[in-house]
Design a protein around this motif. Structure first.
Motif, PDB file in Angstrom:
ATOM      1  N   ASP A 159       0.862  -1.183   0.000  1.00 51.05           N
ATOM      2  CA  ASP A 159       0.000   0.000   0.000  1.00 51.05           C
ATOM      3  C   ASP A 159       0.900   1.234   0.000  1.00 51.05           C
ATOM      4  OD1 ASP A 159      -1.680   2.132   0.561  1.00 51.05           O
ATOM      5  OD2 ASP A 159      -2.975   0.959   1.887  1.00 51.05           O
ATOM      6  N   VAL A 160       0.913   1.952  -1.119  1.00 51.14           N
ATOM      7  CA  VAL A 160       1.806   3.100  -1.277  1.00 51.14           C
ATOM      8  C   VAL A 160       1.221   4.366  -0.661  1.00 51.14           C
ATOM      9  CG1 VAL A 160       2.971   4.570  -2.974  1.00 51.14           C
ATOM     10  CG2 VAL A 160       2.832   2.105  -3.347  1.00 51.14           C
ATOM     11  N   GLY A 161      -0.102   4.515  -0.727  1.00 48.67           N
ATOM     12  CA  GLY A 161      -0.739   5.716  -0.191  1.00 48.67           C
ATOM     13  C   GLY A 161      -2.038   6.003  -0.906  1.00 48.67           C
ATOM     14  N   PRO A 162      -2.684   7.110  -0.579  1.00 50.82           N
ATOM     15  CA  PRO A 162      -3.971   7.441  -1.190  1.00 50.82           C
ATOM     16  C   PRO A 162      -3.831   7.908  -2.631  1.00 50.82           C
ATOM     17  CG  PRO A 162      -3.242   9.253   0.159  1.00 50.82           C
ATOM     18  CD  PRO A 162      -2.236   8.150   0.367  1.00 50.82           C
ATOM     19  N   THR A 163      -4.902   7.775  -3.380  1.00 56.62           N
ATOM     20  CA  THR A 163      -4.929   8.372  -4.710  1.00 56.62           C
ATOM     21  C   THR A 163      -4.956   9.885  -4.558  1.00 56.62           C
ATOM     22  OG1 THR A 163      -7.352   8.296  -4.803  1.00 56.62           O
ATOM     23  CG2 THR A 163      -6.145   6.402  -5.695  1.00 56.62           C
ATOM     24  N   ASN A 164      -4.589  10.589  -5.611  1.00 55.67           N
ATOM     25  CA  ASN A 164      -4.509  12.043  -5.540  1.00 55.67           C
ATOM     26  C   ASN A 164      -5.844  12.672  -5.142  1.00 55.67           C
ATOM     27  OD1 ASN A 164      -3.274  14.600  -5.865  1.00 55.67           O
ATOM     28  ND2 ASN A 164      -4.080  14.774  -7.934  1.00 55.67           N
ATOM     29  N   ARG A 165      -6.939  12.171  -5.701  1.00 60.15           N
ATOM     30  CA  ARG A 165      -8.250  12.750  -5.390  1.00 60.15           C
ATOM     31  C   ARG A 165      -8.589  12.635  -3.907  1.00 60.15           C
ATOM     32  NH1 ARG A 165     -13.888  11.055  -8.338  1.00 60.15           N
ATOM     33  NH2 ARG A 165     -13.098  12.486  -9.918  1.00 60.15           N
ATOM     34  N   TRP A 166      -8.217  11.511  -3.286  1.00 59.90           N
ATOM     35  CA  TRP A 166      -8.630  11.234  -1.912  1.00 59.90           C
ATOM     36  C   TRP A 166      -7.547  11.549  -0.881  1.00 59.90           C
ATOM     37  CZ3 TRP A 166     -13.389   9.667   0.021  1.00 59.90           C
ATOM     38  CH2 TRP A 166     -14.377   9.463  -0.946  1.00 59.90           C
ATOM     39  N   ALA A 167      -6.399  12.061  -1.302  1.00 59.08           N
ATOM     40  CA  ALA A 167      -5.328  12.371  -0.347  1.00 59.08           C
ATOM     41  C   ALA A 167      -5.761  13.428   0.671  1.00 59.08           C
ATOM     42  CB  ALA A 167      -4.084  12.838  -1.089  1.00 59.08           C
ATOM     43  N   CYS A 168      -6.654  14.328   0.272  1.00 63.00           N
ATOM     44  CA  CYS A 168      -7.094  15.389   1.187  1.00 63.00           C
ATOM     45  C   CYS A 168      -8.121  14.907   2.208  1.00 63.00           C
ATOM     46  CB  CYS A 168      -7.647  16.579   0.410  1.00 63.00           C
ATOM     47  SG  CYS A 168      -9.062  16.204  -0.640  1.00 63.00           S
ATOM     48  N   PHE A 169      -8.497  13.626   2.146  1.00 66.10           N
ATOM     49  CA  PHE A 169      -9.460  13.078   3.100  1.00 66.10           C
ATOM     50  C   PHE A 169      -8.861  11.956   3.952  1.00 66.10           C
ATOM     51  CE2 PHE A 169     -12.129  14.307  -0.666  1.00 66.10           C
ATOM     52  CZ  PHE A 169     -12.741  15.407  -0.084  1.00 66.10           C
ATOM     53  N   ASP A 170      -7.542  11.791   3.947  1.00 65.49           N
ATOM     54  CA  ASP A 170      -6.943  10.608   4.573  1.00 65.49           C
ATOM     55  C   ASP A 170      -6.412  10.844   5.990  1.00 65.49           C
ATOM     56  OD1 ASP A 170      -4.697  12.136   4.084  1.00 65.49           O
ATOM     57  OD2 ASP A 170      -3.509  10.482   3.275  1.00 65.49           O
ATOM     58  N   ASN A 171      -6.649  12.039   6.545  1.00 73.13           N
ATOM     59  CA  ASN A 171      -6.220  12.358   7.912  1.00 73.13           C
ATOM     60  C   ASN A 171      -4.709  12.412   8.078  1.00 73.13           C
ATOM     61  OD1 ASN A 171      -8.796  12.673   8.908  1.00 73.13           O
ATOM     62  ND2 ASN A 171      -8.938  10.619   9.781  1.00 73.13           N
ATOM     63  N   ILE A 172      -3.971  12.492   6.980  1.00 69.80           N
ATOM     64  CA  ILE A 172      -2.520  12.659   7.035  1.00 69.80           C
ATOM     65  C   ILE A 172      -2.194  14.022   6.442  1.00 69.80           C
ATOM     66  CG2 ILE A 172      -0.280  11.776   6.291  1.00 69.80           C
ATOM     67  CD1 ILE A 172      -1.508   9.005   6.176  1.00 69.80           C
TER      68      ILE A 172
END
Length: 295
Positions: A70-83
């Motif tokens: 798991d590399v990380g969130p997609t660009n669209r959802w990165a702003c909703f990942d609490n990081i």
């Protein structure tokens, strides 16, 4: 002192976004993936990297998978990942439309933009509209600084005056001449805990690597950092039990903490490290908070 308890954004709540979810091709069960190949799962909105050659039929979201990383969130959802450090890149203009249910507050954390426009509708009626410039006030010592020093921008923004409608639709638009970046886009319910005392303390915990070898040469590797804030507030003694219960309920929970709306540095997205309430008098009490920001 105020706090915003975030509403978890689901697929159904994200009505639309100008940021596409096309970081990589979507995973297909019958496709054979080579070592190092990437794919995304639109069900989890995460990016995965193949750890083995001949990777066929192994879903990336399998628990304890030896096939995918798991590399990380997609660009669209990165702003909703609490990081905070994972940012959504939206080009020169980014618009997100949410239907989150009843909320009364919005927070944008770790952003790069010059203008913010927020509108809220209930049915066909516009019930809220706000346009905000995100250039920080100039505090230059001379004309040289006015013309040549870098322009400062607000990195964290909170809006606490949104009206509460169960069927609201909120549209957030950010623009920037170069690139819009958003670390966290948070909507939720705000609550006032008490009156912030003067003298809050703020700072950062730096996770950069600084190593000096036996010859005295120092290697600096820049890494992420997190904010922290120490603040005290005054509250009515009759509210002590409620404040203590509210703070205990959100332990180890990402919350937006606002010591002051006037300064971005006094807005921290993180959790309560410790709190202590001093029942000073019959009428007024004091509460100290240690807030630790997320990376």
């Amino acid at each position: 002192m105020k706090m915003i308890t975030p509403t978890k954004i689901t697929d159904a709540m994200l009505t639309s976004s100008t940021v596409p979810e096309t970081d990589h091709a979507a995973w297909v069960a019958g496709t054979t993936y080579a070592l190092g190949a990437y794919c995304i799962l639109t069900s989890t909105h995460r990016i995965y990297k193949s750890l083995q050659a001949g990777n066929t039929g192994h879903s990336p979201d399998e628990s304890a998978s030896t096939w995918w990383l798991d590399v990380g969130p997609t660009n669209r959802w990165a702003c909703f990942d609490n990081i905070v450090s994972t940012q959504t890149s939206g080009g020169t203009s980014m618009t997100v439309v949410l239907a989150p249910g009843a909320i009364n507050a919005l927070a944008l954390i770790n952003i790069a933009a010059t203008e913010l426009i927020v509108t809220m509708t209930s049915g066909a009626t516009t019930v809220y509209s706000q346009t905000m410039g995100l250039i920080a006030p100039l505090k230059m010592a001379d004309w040289y600084g006015y013309f040549f020093e870098p322009i400062s921008r607000k990195s964290d923004v909170v809006l606490l005056d949104l009206p509460t409608y169960a069927n609201c639709v909120i549209t957030i638009t950010l623009t920037d001449p170069s690139e819009v970046l958003v670390g966290n886009l948070i909507v939720g319910i705000s609550a006032t805990l008490g009156l912030t005392h003067a003298g809050p303390k703020i700072g950062i915990t730096d996770y950069s690597r600084k190593e000096t070898d036996e010859f005295g040469s120092t290697i600096l590797t820049q890494r992420s950092y997190s904010k922290y804030m120490s603040v005290s507030m005054m509250l009515d003694s009759s509210a002590v039990d409620g404040v203590a219960a509210a703070l205990s309920a959100v332990r180890a929970t990402p919350i937006v903490w606002i010591a002051s709306e006037k300064h971005s540095s006094l807005v921290v997205f993180g959790w309560v490290g410790d709190f202590e309430i001093d029942l000073a008098t019959r009428y007024y009490s004091h509460c100290s908070l240690q807030i630790k920001g997320l990376i």
